[in-house]
Design a protein around this motif. Structure first.
Motif, PDB file in Angstrom:
ATOM      1  N   THR A  45       0.872  -1.174   0.000  1.00  0.00           N
ATOM      2  CA  THR A  45       0.000   0.000   0.000  1.00  0.00           C
ATOM      3  C   THR A  45       0.910   1.225   0.000  1.00  0.00           C
ATOM      4  OG1 THR A  45      -0.199  -0.085   2.417  1.00  0.00           O
ATOM      5  CG2 THR A  45      -1.962  -1.081   1.183  1.00  0.00           C
ATOM      6  N   ILE A  46       0.613   2.151  -0.902  1.00  0.00           N
ATOM      7  CA  ILE A  46       1.394   3.389  -0.965  1.00  0.00           C
ATOM      8  C   ILE A  46       0.491   4.520  -0.484  1.00  0.00           C
ATOM      9  CG2 ILE A  46       2.662   4.999  -2.450  1.00  0.00           C
ATOM     10  CD1 ILE A  46       3.268   2.740  -4.353  1.00  0.00           C
ATOM     11  N   CYS A  47       0.944   5.241   0.535  1.00  0.00           N
ATOM     12  CA  CYS A  47       0.156   6.326   1.119  1.00  0.00           C
ATOM     13  C   CYS A  47       1.003   7.601   1.158  1.00  0.00           C
ATOM     14  CB  CYS A  47      -0.237   6.037   2.563  1.00  0.00           C
ATOM     15  SG  CYS A  47      -0.469   4.331   2.999  1.00  0.00           S
ATOM     16  N   ILE A  48       0.310   8.712   1.275  1.00  0.00           N
ATOM     17  CA  ILE A  48       0.999   9.998   1.377  1.00  0.00           C
ATOM     18  C   ILE A  48       1.087  10.401   2.844  1.00  0.00           C
ATOM     19  CG2 ILE A  48       0.950  12.459   0.741  1.00  0.00           C
ATOM     20  CD1 ILE A  48       1.309  10.641  -1.691  1.00  0.00           C
ATOM     21  N   GLU A  75       5.005   4.769   3.147  1.00  0.00           N
ATOM     22  CA  GLU A  75       4.478   6.103   3.464  1.00  0.00           C
ATOM     23  C   GLU A  75       5.430   7.133   2.857  1.00  0.00           C
ATOM     24  OE1 GLU A  75       2.018   5.271   7.557  1.00  0.00           O
ATOM     25  OE2 GLU A  75       4.070   5.966   7.761  1.00  0.00           O
ATOM     26  N   ILE A  76       4.943   7.784   1.814  1.00  0.00           N
ATOM     27  CA  ILE A  76       5.763   8.798   1.145  1.00  0.00           C
ATOM     28  C   ILE A  76       5.818  10.028   2.051  1.00  0.00           C
ATOM     29  CG2 ILE A  76       5.707  10.416  -0.814  1.00  0.00           C
ATOM     30  CD1 ILE A  76       4.718   7.995  -2.470  1.00  0.00           C
ATOM     31  N   PRO A  77       7.024  10.528   2.351  1.00  0.00           N
ATOM     32  CA  PRO A  77       7.116  11.668   3.281  1.00  0.00           C
ATOM     33  C   PRO A  77       6.270  12.846   2.815  1.00  0.00           C
ATOM     34  CG  PRO A  77       9.302  10.826   2.735  1.00  0.00           C
ATOM     35  CD  PRO A  77       8.339  10.103   1.849  1.00  0.00           C
ATOM     36  N   ASP A  78       5.584  13.457   3.767  1.00  0.00           N
ATOM     37  CA  ASP A  78       4.744  14.610   3.446  1.00  0.00           C
ATOM     38  C   ASP A  78       5.589  15.719   2.820  1.00  0.00           C
ATOM     39  OD1 ASP A  78       2.169  15.574   3.431  1.00  0.00           O
ATOM     40  OD2 ASP A  78       1.882  15.149   5.569  1.00  0.00           O
ATOM     41  N   LEU A  79       4.996  16.462   1.898  1.00  0.00           N
ATOM     42  CA  LEU A  79       5.726  17.555   1.247  1.00  0.00           C
ATOM     43  C   LEU A  79       6.124  18.596   2.294  1.00  0.00           C
ATOM     44  CD1 LEU A  79       3.443  18.082  -1.891  1.00  0.00           C
ATOM     45  CD2 LEU A  79       5.674  16.969  -1.822  1.00  0.00           C
ATOM     46  N   ILE A 119       4.916   8.855  -5.994  1.00  0.00           N
ATOM     47  CA  ILE A 119       4.146   7.600  -6.079  1.00  0.00           C
ATOM     48  C   ILE A 119       4.680   6.754  -7.239  1.00  0.00           C
ATOM     49  CG2 ILE A 119       1.877   6.631  -6.686  1.00  0.00           C
ATOM     50  CD1 ILE A 119       0.623   9.056  -5.168  1.00  0.00           C
ATOM     51  N   LEU A 120       4.814   7.384  -8.409  1.00  0.00           N
ATOM     52  CA  LEU A 120       5.224   6.620  -9.605  1.00  0.00           C
ATOM     53  C   LEU A 120       6.639   6.065  -9.452  1.00  0.00           C
ATOM     54  CD1 LEU A 120       3.627   8.820 -12.415  1.00  0.00           C
ATOM     55  CD2 LEU A 120       2.843   6.600 -11.579  1.00  0.00           C
ATOM     56  N   SER A 121       7.475   6.749  -8.667  1.00  0.00           N
ATOM     57  CA  SER A 121       8.853   6.256  -8.484  1.00  0.00           C
ATOM     58  C   SER A 121       8.890   4.961  -7.671  1.00  0.00           C
ATOM     59  CB  SER A 121       9.716   7.326  -7.802  1.00  0.00           C
ATOM     60  OG  SER A 121       9.405   7.398  -6.423  1.00  0.00           O
ATOM     61  N   GLN A 167      -5.965   9.198   5.749  1.00  0.00           N
ATOM     62  CA  GLN A 167      -5.524   8.438   6.929  1.00  0.00           C
ATOM     63  C   GLN A 167      -6.494   7.284   7.214  1.00  0.00           C
ATOM     64  OE1 GLN A 167      -2.874   9.172   9.179  1.00  0.00           O
ATOM     65  NE2 GLN A 167      -2.050  10.720   7.814  1.00  0.00           N
ATOM     66  N   MET A 168      -7.779   7.572   7.103  1.00  0.00           N
ATOM     67  CA  MET A 168      -8.775   6.534   7.381  1.00  0.00           C
ATOM     68  C   MET A 168      -8.751   5.449   6.305  1.00  0.00           C
ATOM     69  SD  MET A 168     -12.014   8.718   8.600  1.00  0.00           S
ATOM     70  CE  MET A 168     -12.061   9.569  10.162  1.00  0.00           C
TER      71      MET A 168
END
Ligand SMILES: C[S@@+](CC[C@H](N)C(=O)[O-])C[C@H]1O[C@@H](n2cnc3c(N)ncnc32)[C@H](O)[C@@H]1O
Length: 157
Positions: free
Chosen positions: A5-8, A37-41, A60-62, A132-133
């Motif tokens: 799962t990829i999340c922001i 979890e991709i680090p928040d901008l 995400i694409l990376s 988040q949910m």
């Protein structure tokens, strides 16, 4: 099969993080599961919605490989029942999908290239939830799906 799962952003609510881990830890051992979890901008406030989606989209694409089967989580996507979702998971395993990747968007959803990369769009409800949910609800449904496939007394119809 690998499931990612990829999340922001980090899971910032402690209660959600604890519940997420509860369902992640219950997934069958033959599934190689990971949550990215991709680090928040960092400078989100100085960026337009479009710029935020572009930057998140690049991140995400990376994380996605050419052969991955990518499911975009989107309230406008196809809305399976839990039984249908379990069958979908079984079908992916039968088709020897190696990497099943679910992507959850940031506060403003996805940039167009992410939508284009998706193999499928899936909805959990017609209603919009926080990102988040959604990571929690999705993970519970993945666990529920495997419980159905394994005949465990977790799901009742
Ligand atoms: C706050 S929502 C963003 C909503 C935004 N209106 C949009 O344009 O997509 C953040 C993310 O959570 C996920 N999400 C929210 N509600 C969902 C639902 N009902 N089903 C599936 N995914 C959902 C989507 O991945 C979405 O990009």
């Amino acid at each position: 099969m690998n499931i990612t799962t990829i999340c922001i952003g980090k899971t910032d609510e402690k209660a959600i993080e604890l519940l997420l881990q509860k369902y992640e830890n219950r997934l069958p051992s033959h599934i190689n599961y990971q949550r990215i979890e991709i680090p928040d901008l960092k400078n989100r406030k100085n960026l337009s919605e479009i710029q935020q989606k572009q930057k998140e989209g690049e991140q995400i694409l990376s994380k996605i490989q050419n052969t991955d089967f990518v499911i975009i989580m989107d309230e406008k996507g196809k809305q399976p029942t839990s039984m249908q979702f379990a069958q979908d998971i079984q079908n992916y395993m039968n088709q020897s999908v190696k990497n099943l990747v679910f992507v959850i968007g940031g506060p403003y959803g996805f940039d167009e290239p992410v939508y284009q990369r998706g193999n499928k769009k899936m909805s959990l409800s017609n209603m919009t939830f926080t990102h988040q949910m959604v990571r929690l609800f999705l993970t519970e449904q993945i666990y529920r799906g495997f419980s159905i496939l394994q005949g465990k007394p977790y799901h009742h119809e």
